[in-house]
Design a protein around this motif. Structure first.
Motif, PDB file in Angstrom:
ATOM      1  N   GLN A  16       0.831  -1.208   0.000  1.00  0.00           N
ATOM      2  CA  GLN A  16       0.000   0.000   0.000  1.00  0.00           C
ATOM      3  C   GLN A  16       0.862   1.252   0.000  1.00  0.00           C
ATOM      4  OE1 GLN A  16      -2.960  -0.102   3.136  1.00  0.00           O
ATOM      5  NE2 GLN A  16      -3.138  -2.320   2.915  1.00  0.00           N
ATOM      6  N   MET A  17       1.945   1.207   0.753  1.00  0.00           N
ATOM      7  CA  MET A  17       2.834   2.370   0.807  1.00  0.00           C
ATOM      8  C   MET A  17       3.567   2.550  -0.512  1.00  0.00           C
ATOM      9  SD  MET A  17       4.285   2.339   4.690  1.00  0.00           S
ATOM     10  CE  MET A  17       4.556   0.585   4.797  1.00  0.00           C
ATOM     11  N   GLN A  18       3.943   1.445  -1.158  1.00  0.00           N
ATOM     12  CA  GLN A  18       4.622   1.556  -2.449  1.00  0.00           C
ATOM     13  C   GLN A  18       3.690   2.163  -3.490  1.00  0.00           C
ATOM     14  OE1 GLN A  18       5.947  -2.559  -2.579  1.00  0.00           O
ATOM     15  NE2 GLN A  18       8.064  -1.860  -2.613  1.00  0.00           N
ATOM     16  N   ALA A  19       2.395   1.833  -3.405  1.00  0.00           N
ATOM     17  CA  ALA A  19       1.435   2.419  -4.336  1.00  0.00           C
ATOM     18  C   ALA A  19       1.283   3.922  -4.085  1.00  0.00           C
ATOM     19  CB  ALA A  19       0.086   1.710  -4.201  1.00  0.00           C
ATOM     20  N   LYS A  20       1.319   4.315  -2.826  1.00  0.00           N
ATOM     21  CA  LYS A  20       1.149   5.732  -2.462  1.00  0.00           C
ATOM     22  C   LYS A  20       2.414   6.540  -2.745  1.00  0.00           C
ATOM     23  CE  LYS A  20      -0.362   8.602   1.401  1.00  0.00           C
ATOM     24  NZ  LYS A  20      -1.444   9.297   0.717  1.00  0.00           N
ATOM     25  N   TRP A  21       3.559   5.987  -2.401  1.00  0.00           N
ATOM     26  CA  TRP A  21       4.825   6.700  -2.545  1.00  0.00           C
ATOM     27  C   TRP A  21       5.750   5.919  -3.478  1.00  0.00           C
ATOM     28  CZ3 TRP A  21       3.884   6.026   3.129  1.00  0.00           C
ATOM     29  CH2 TRP A  21       3.107   7.066   3.638  1.00  0.00           C
ATOM     30  N   GLY A  22       5.402   5.903  -4.743  1.00  0.00           N
ATOM     31  CA  GLY A  22       6.092   5.091  -5.734  1.00  0.00           C
ATOM     32  C   GLY A  22       7.551   5.435  -5.966  1.00  0.00           C
ATOM     33  N   ASP A  23       7.979   6.625  -5.558  1.00  0.00           N
ATOM     34  CA  ASP A  23       9.378   7.000  -5.765  1.00  0.00           C
ATOM     35  C   ASP A  23      10.321   6.313  -4.773  1.00  0.00           C
ATOM     36  OD1 ASP A  23       8.568   8.600  -7.818  1.00  0.00           O
ATOM     37  OD2 ASP A  23       8.993  10.493  -6.824  1.00  0.00           O
ATOM     38  N   LEU A  24       9.763   5.739  -3.717  1.00  0.00           N
ATOM     39  CA  LEU A  24      10.610   5.047  -2.740  1.00  0.00           C
ATOM     40  C   LEU A  24      10.871   3.616  -3.207  1.00  0.00           C
ATOM     41  CD1 LEU A  24       9.058   6.209   0.654  1.00  0.00           C
ATOM     42  CD2 LEU A  24      10.911   7.234  -0.645  1.00  0.00           C
ATOM     43  N   TYR A  38      12.096   7.163  10.074  1.00  0.00           N
ATOM     44  CA  TYR A  38      12.952   6.832   8.935  1.00  0.00           C
ATOM     45  C   TYR A  38      12.184   7.027   7.631  1.00  0.00           C
ATOM     46  CZ  TYR A  38      15.865   4.184   5.720  1.00  0.00           C
ATOM     47  OH  TYR A  38      16.635   3.804   4.648  1.00  0.00           O
ATOM     48  N   LEU A  39      10.957   6.517   7.608  1.00  0.00           N
ATOM     49  CA  LEU A  39      10.122   6.637   6.412  1.00  0.00           C
ATOM     50  C   LEU A  39       9.865   8.100   6.070  1.00  0.00           C
ATOM     51  CD1 LEU A  39       8.542   5.194   4.220  1.00  0.00           C
ATOM     52  CD2 LEU A  39       6.611   5.046   5.805  1.00  0.00           C
ATOM     53  N   ALA A  40       9.540   8.912   7.064  1.00  0.00           N
ATOM     54  CA  ALA A  40       9.324  10.339   6.828  1.00  0.00           C
ATOM     55  C   ALA A  40      10.590  10.998   6.275  1.00  0.00           C
ATOM     56  CB  ALA A  40       8.872  11.036   8.112  1.00  0.00           C
ATOM     57  N   GLY A  41      11.736  10.608   6.804  1.00  0.00           N
ATOM     58  CA  GLY A  41      13.001  11.146   6.310  1.00  0.00           C
ATOM     59  C   GLY A  41      13.236  10.804   4.854  1.00  0.00           C
ATOM     60  N   LYS A  42      12.906   9.589   4.482  1.00  0.00           N
ATOM     61  CA  LYS A  42      13.080   9.174   3.086  1.00  0.00           C
ATOM     62  C   LYS A  42      12.076   9.864   2.166  1.00  0.00           C
ATOM     63  CE  LYS A  42      16.670   6.677   3.278  1.00  0.00           C
ATOM     64  NZ  LYS A  42      17.858   7.110   2.548  1.00  0.00           N
ATOM     65  N   LEU A  43      10.869  10.103   2.669  1.00  0.00           N
ATOM     66  CA  LEU A  43       9.890  10.863   1.883  1.00  0.00           C
ATOM     67  C   LEU A  43      10.396  12.286   1.658  1.00  0.00           C
ATOM     68  CD1 LEU A  43       6.537   9.720   3.517  1.00  0.00           C
ATOM     69  CD2 LEU A  43       7.293   9.254   1.180  1.00  0.00           C
ATOM     70  N   GLN A  44      10.929  12.871   2.706  1.00  0.00           N
ATOM     71  CA  GLN A  44      11.476  14.228   2.622  1.00  0.00           C
ATOM     72  C   GLN A  44      12.591  14.278   1.582  1.00  0.00           C
ATOM     73  OE1 GLN A  44      13.015  15.546   6.382  1.00  0.00           O
ATOM     74  NE2 GLN A  44      13.414  17.603   5.670  1.00  0.00           N
ATOM     75  N   GLU A  45      13.465  13.302   1.653  1.00  0.00           N
ATOM     76  CA  GLU A  45      14.616  13.234   0.748  1.00  0.00           C
ATOM     77  C   GLU A  45      14.178  12.995  -0.704  1.00  0.00           C
ATOM     78  OE1 GLU A  45      17.749   9.757   0.603  1.00  0.00           O
ATOM     79  OE2 GLU A  45      17.917  10.865   2.486  1.00  0.00           O
ATOM     80  N   SER A  46      13.259  12.060  -0.914  1.00  0.00           N
ATOM     81  CA  SER A  46      12.858  11.675  -2.272  1.00  0.00           C
ATOM     82  C   SER A  46      11.957  12.687  -2.955  1.00  0.00           C
ATOM     83  CB  SER A  46      12.145  10.320  -2.241  1.00  0.00           C
ATOM     84  OG  SER A  46      13.033   9.314  -1.844  1.00  0.00           O
ATOM     85  N   TYR A  47      11.072  13.308  -2.178  1.00  0.00           N
ATOM     86  CA  TYR A  47      10.093  14.217  -2.768  1.00  0.00           C
ATOM     87  C   TYR A  47      10.427  15.689  -2.555  1.00  0.00           C
ATOM     88  CZ  TYR A  47       7.081  10.216  -3.643  1.00  0.00           C
ATOM     89  OH  TYR A  47       6.576   9.017  -4.103  1.00  0.00           O
ATOM     90  N   GLY A  48      11.454  15.962  -1.768  1.00  0.00           N
ATOM     91  CA  GLY A  48      11.845  17.349  -1.524  1.00  0.00           C
ATOM     92  C   GLY A  48      10.876  18.094  -0.618  1.00  0.00           C
ATOM     93  N   TRP A  49      10.115  17.355   0.167  1.00  0.00           N
ATOM     94  CA  TRP A  49       9.150  17.960   1.082  1.00  0.00           C
ATOM     95  C   TRP A  49       9.836  18.483   2.330  1.00  0.00           C
ATOM     96  CZ3 TRP A  49       5.546  13.089   0.966  1.00  0.00           C
ATOM     97  CH2 TRP A  49       4.849  13.063  -0.245  1.00  0.00           C
ATOM     98  N   GLU A  50       9.188  19.447   2.979  1.00  0.00           N
ATOM     99  CA  GLU A  50       9.620  19.886   4.305  1.00  0.00           C
ATOM    100  C   GLU A  50       9.370  18.742   5.284  1.00  0.00           C
ATOM    101  OE1 GLU A  50      10.945  22.885   5.152  1.00  0.00           O
ATOM    102  OE2 GLU A  50      10.921  23.437   3.038  1.00  0.00           O
TER     103      GLU A  50
END
Length: 71
Positions: A16-24, A38-50
């Motif tokens: 489900q998470m891979q479907a939502k955040w396909g760039d990870l 850790y997951l939030a950190g990787k989302l921040q890194e991959s998507y450039g989010w705050e």
């Protein structure tokens, strides 16, 4: 959502998470193993989010699970 539930159901939730955040990558999810920070950190890194946005994404995902697991 109880983080123990997330960790215990990680393999099912991973899809489900891979479907939502396909760039990870699979590796990110394998290392995360239920670690929201850790997951939030990787989302921040991959998507450039705050940081706040990345943490909110994870929290919103957890809330959606909470609603499903309450029944």
């Amino acid at each position: 959502m109880n983080r123990d539930i997330i960790a215990g159901n990680w393999k099912q939730l991973k899809g489900q998470m891979q479907a939502k955040w396909g760039d990870l990558t699979d590796d990110v999810f394998d290392v995360a193993e239920g670690d929201a920070k850790y997951l939030a950190g990787k989302l921040q890194e991959s998507y450039g989010w705050e940081r706040d946005r990345a943490e909110r994404e994870v929290t919103d995902f957890e809330r959606g699970l909470d609603a499903r697991y309450r029944h």
